[in-house]
Structures are given as C-alpha cells and as structure tokens.
Design an enzyme around this catalytic site. Structure first.
Site, PDB file in Angstrom:
ATOM      1  CG  PHE A 130      18.599 -38.221 -46.685  1.00  8.76           C
ATOM      2  CD1 PHE A 130      19.661 -38.670 -47.454  1.00  8.76           C
ATOM      3  CD2 PHE A 130      18.830 -37.189 -45.784  1.00  8.76           C
ATOM      4  CE1 PHE A 130      20.925 -38.096 -47.337  1.00  8.76           C
ATOM      5  CE2 PHE A 130      20.084 -36.608 -45.661  1.00  8.76           C
ATOM      6  CZ  PHE A 130      21.137 -37.063 -46.446  1.00  8.76           C
ATOM      7  CG  ASP A 216      14.870 -38.505 -39.720  1.00  8.07           C
ATOM      8  OD1 ASP A 216      14.688 -37.318 -39.382  1.00  8.07           O
ATOM      9  OD2 ASP A 216      15.814 -38.876 -40.439  1.00  8.07           O
ATOM     10  CE  LYS A 246      16.806 -31.206 -43.141  1.00  7.88           C
ATOM     11  NZ  LYS A 246      17.762 -30.720 -44.104  1.00  7.88           N
TER      12      LYS A 246
HETATM   13  N1  PMP Z   1      16.993 -36.815 -41.642  1.00  6.60           N
HETATM   14  C1  PMP Z   1      16.248 -36.170 -42.537  1.00  6.60           C
HETATM   15  C2  PMP Z   1      14.805 -36.563 -42.684  1.00  6.60           C
HETATM   16  C3  PMP Z   1      16.785 -35.149 -43.310  1.00  6.60           C
HETATM   17  O1  PMP Z   1      16.008 -34.519 -44.219  1.00  6.60           O
HETATM   18  C4  PMP Z   1      18.138 -34.792 -43.125  1.00  6.60           C
HETATM   19  C5  PMP Z   1      18.788 -33.673 -43.929  1.00  6.60           C
HETATM   20  N2  PMP Z   1      18.257 -33.400 -45.167  1.00  6.60           N
HETATM   21  C6  PMP Z   1      18.883 -35.503 -42.181  1.00  6.60           C
HETATM   22  C7  PMP Z   1      18.283 -36.498 -41.451  1.00  6.60           C
HETATM   23  C8  PMP Z   1      20.338 -35.178 -41.940  1.00  6.60           C
HETATM   24  O2  PMP Z   1      20.467 -33.944 -41.321  1.00  6.60           O
HETATM   25  P1  PMP Z   1      21.900 -33.232 -41.271  1.00  6.60           P
HETATM   26  O3  PMP Z   1      22.273 -32.855 -42.656  1.00  6.60           O
HETATM   27  O4  PMP Z   1      21.686 -32.054 -40.366  1.00  6.60           O
HETATM   28  O5  PMP Z   1      22.846 -34.221 -40.679  1.00  6.60           O
END
Ligand code: PMP
Length: 398
Positions: A130, A216, A246
């Site tokens: 994700f 990521d 985050k």
């Molecule tokens: N990458 C990862 C690994 C995530 O867990 C998330 C959000 N759960 C995102 C990207 C996307 O982040 P955002 O919702 O702040 O765009």
C-alpha cells in the site's frame, strides 16, 4: 439524514473530542478508549504531547505559511536532522504519504532520464503493498480493488510476490526497470516484515543492475519498529530513496521524500513542488516530534514495550486458538492474524473501549503510541482477552 461527506470511508460510529497520551474521550463521554490505532501509526507520541502542543502554539503565533517561493528556516533544520539520522543527503517536504511516494517515483525516473537512460521507467512493486491513493501510488501498489473503476492501469509498473525470487531477479535485470519500491514492513497489507536476507539480496541486485531502491517507510518509519527507520535493523540495506510521513508530524500532516545526492541528481528547479510542503507550522511540529522520537530513551522504550506486548500476545494467541492464529509484524507495528472476522473483532474491541485497526489477510493491527506505558499495554492485553472471550461466546452462539 444523508451526510454531506463523500461516501469513501466505512467509519466507526464514534466521534472523539479529546485525547491525552493513548487515551481518547468520546463525544458521549464515559470511560476513555485505549488507542491502538494512533491515527493509523501517526500519533507516535500519543495525543497532545506537551512538546508538540508547545511547538504548535508558539509557531501558530508567529507564522503559518509563506510558500516555497521563499526560504523556510524550519526546513533546513528538519532536513539536517533527517539526513544526519540516515542514508539520505537531501530531502523534499510534502504533506502526505502518497505525495512522498509520488516524489520518490519521480526522483527515480528523472535520475535515469537525466543520465540518458529515459527508457528506464518501470517501477517494481509487491503484492500486498500500500502506497497511498494518488494515481502513481495506486498503480505502484497494484491493488485491483483500489484501482477498480478508476481508468486504465498506468504503464510502467509491475507487481511481484516477494517470494517469487526468479521473476524479481529477471525484472531487476530488465533494462527498462527504473526502481524497486517496497515497504520494509508492509502495514495495510497485514503487518508483514521483510527479512534481513531478502532486503540484503534486493539491495545487492539493485546495485549491480543500476536500479534504484526505494523504501516506503510511511508507516514503518519514525520509530514505529523500535529503530528510527525499520530498515536500520539491517545495516547494509540502505535504500537510495525513501518516503516518510505519518509519525513525522505525529498528527500534523507532513511528509518527506529522502534521497542520496546521486539518486536526486536528476532533480532541478521546476522539477517538482508543493504549495504547502514543509510550511513553517508543519516544520515546527515535526522538529519537536523528531527530537522526541529520535531520543534513545524513546526508541529503547518502543523496543521494550514491543517485547513486553509480544510475550503477552503470544500467550493470548495460545489461550484463544479459535479466535487468534498468530502474532506478526515488527516492533510496535503488530499484526494479530485472526480465525474470526477482523471487522467483527474490531467492533467487539470497541465494546471493551479498545481501538485497533484492520489489515489485509484478516488481521487486526495494534499501532500503540511509542510512549505507551507497560501498565497501559497490559490494559490493551486485558481488553483483547475480553474481546476474544466475547468473540468465542458469539461463535458458540452462532
Ligand atoms: N505508504 C504506506 C506504507 C502507508 O501505510 C500509507 C498510509 N496508510 C501511505 C503510503 C499513504 O499515506 P497518506 O494516507 O498519508 O497519503
């Protein structure tokens, strides 16, 4: 009454009005809830940490926003902290995780284009990944359910299983490949930690093929696993580019794309941008958050809390074989694989005043603040135990 809000979230029927540490008070009042969602791993320091409240209010009285047409002093200060703490030399500030991932993809493709290798465009992603909800991030993750109805899949992305080593080797060796994008610990996909051996072999294969490695660490970074960044558990597996968000702002929207000088060598003025990215308010809070999270005491506590919780959770799984299957994840990015439906479990946990998140593969995720005390963690386990009892009783009744 129909809501004026767009119909994209399956929200719990709960609204919170106040938070302190790992505790949340609902609009209806009553006993507070113990929070193991923590804003989906964002509130690493719990709610309303005094250092963050002080930074926010001080900056709020000074200056909020000026745009990147000007220098923003806090950006240098936070970028220096980040680059001192990891592989990176250079930082781009964005607002959300998905934007940090978009920047990472652009940096990787631009790197090859600037070297006269513009055919290197393919980004290799992994099943269960994700990366966010913008088009590039969605296509990089390749989750069919998330892409459904949103137009043709974009070219330039392939998706593999981390276990399919032969296909991975072949794709990395392909002269059209620009980069590999991976979460060192998959979050939404189900708290799956990549192994040392896998990340080492990925790093070596990328280096020898001239392919960039992107991590990521939006969810796994900023202390979540007990190291500042999850990949730092395995020295020698540094990426070329990394997305962080985050917990970087610990509740205030801020994100970063970090890179080596080499990997970012294709980027030039005009090549990327963001109106709000790295604004003074976000920088003030993120600097305060960084200084708390990067403290050795905070990271040591996160590691100790993880071990403490793990022990109790293993015992819980052994005690409720009809409800729970296994504990997985890394540090305080914990997954409980369930034998019962995870959505039903999450709702039952709320009845015990415990908030937990879902995840792929029928798991629930525990994402407590890094600062949760051992006693509070024992409270989490007691509430999980009560939830298991309720789930087991419901199974028998059904
Ligand atoms: N990458 C990862 C690994 C995530 O867990 C998330 C959000 N759960 C995102 C990207 C996307 O982040 P955002 O919702 O702040 O765009």
């Amino acid at each position: 009454m129909t809501s004026p809000l767009m119909n994209v979230y399956a929200r719990a029927p709960l609204a919170f009005v106040k938070g302190e540490g790992p505790w949340l008070t609902s609009r209806e009042g009553g006993e507070p809830y113990l929070d193991c969602v923590a804003g989906v791993a964002s509130n690493a320091l719990g709610h309303c940490h005094p250092a963050l409240v002080a930074a926010l209010t001080e900056q709020g009285n000074m200056l909020w926003h000026v745009s990147n047409m000007f220098q923003v002093p806090g950006q240098d200060a936070l970028a220096a902290r980040l680059t001192d703490a990891c592989f990176a030399d250079t930082v781009f500030f964005a607002n959300t995780g998905t934007e940090a991932v978009e920047c990472a993809i652009k940096v990787a493709r631009r790197y090859h284009a600037a070297r006269g290798d513009a055919q290197r465009q393919t980004i290799i992603g992994f099943h269960g990944a994700f990366h966010g909800r913008t088009y590039g991030a969605l296509n990089a993750a390749g989750n069919a359910a998330h892409l459904d109805g949103f137009g043709a899949p974009m070219p330039g992305f392939v998706h593999l299983s981390p276990d399919d080593r032969a296909s991975l080797a072949a794709e990395i060796a392909d002269p059209a490949t620009a980069a590999v994008l991976i979460e060192p610990v998959q979050g939404e996909g189900g708290a799956r930690a990549m192994t040392r051996g896998f990340l080492e072999s990925l790093r070596a294969a990328c280096t020898s093929a001239g392919v960039l490695l992107i991590y990521d660490e939006v969810q796994s970074g900023m202390g979540r696993t007990g190291q500042l960044f999850a990949h730092q558990w395995f020295p020698g597996t540094d990426p070329d580019i990394m997305a962080v968000a985050k917990a970087l702002g610990s509740g205030l929207p801020v994100a970063a794309c970090l890179a080596t000088t080499e990997a970012a060598s294709g980027m030039q003025p005009g090549g990327h941008g963001s109106t709000f990215g790295g604004n003074p308010l976000a920088m003030a809070v993120a600097i305060a958050a960084f200084d708390e999270i990067a403290k050795s005491e905070t990271l040591e506590h996160a590691r100790a809390l993880s071990e403490h919780l793990r022990g109790s959770l293993d015992a819980l799984v052994a005690g409720w074989p009809g409800v729970m299957v296994e504990v997985r994840g890394k540090g305080l990015l914990i997954g409980l694989k369930l034998a019962v439906n995870n959505r039903a479990f999450i709702a039952a946990a709320r009845e015990q005043r415990l908030l937990v998140a879902g995840g792929g593969g029928n798991i629930v995720r525990l994402l407590p603040p890094l600062t949760m005390s051992f006693a509070e963690a024992d409270g989490v386990v007691a509430r999980l135990d009560a939830t298991c009892a309720a789930m087991a009783a419901a199974e028998i009744a059904a």
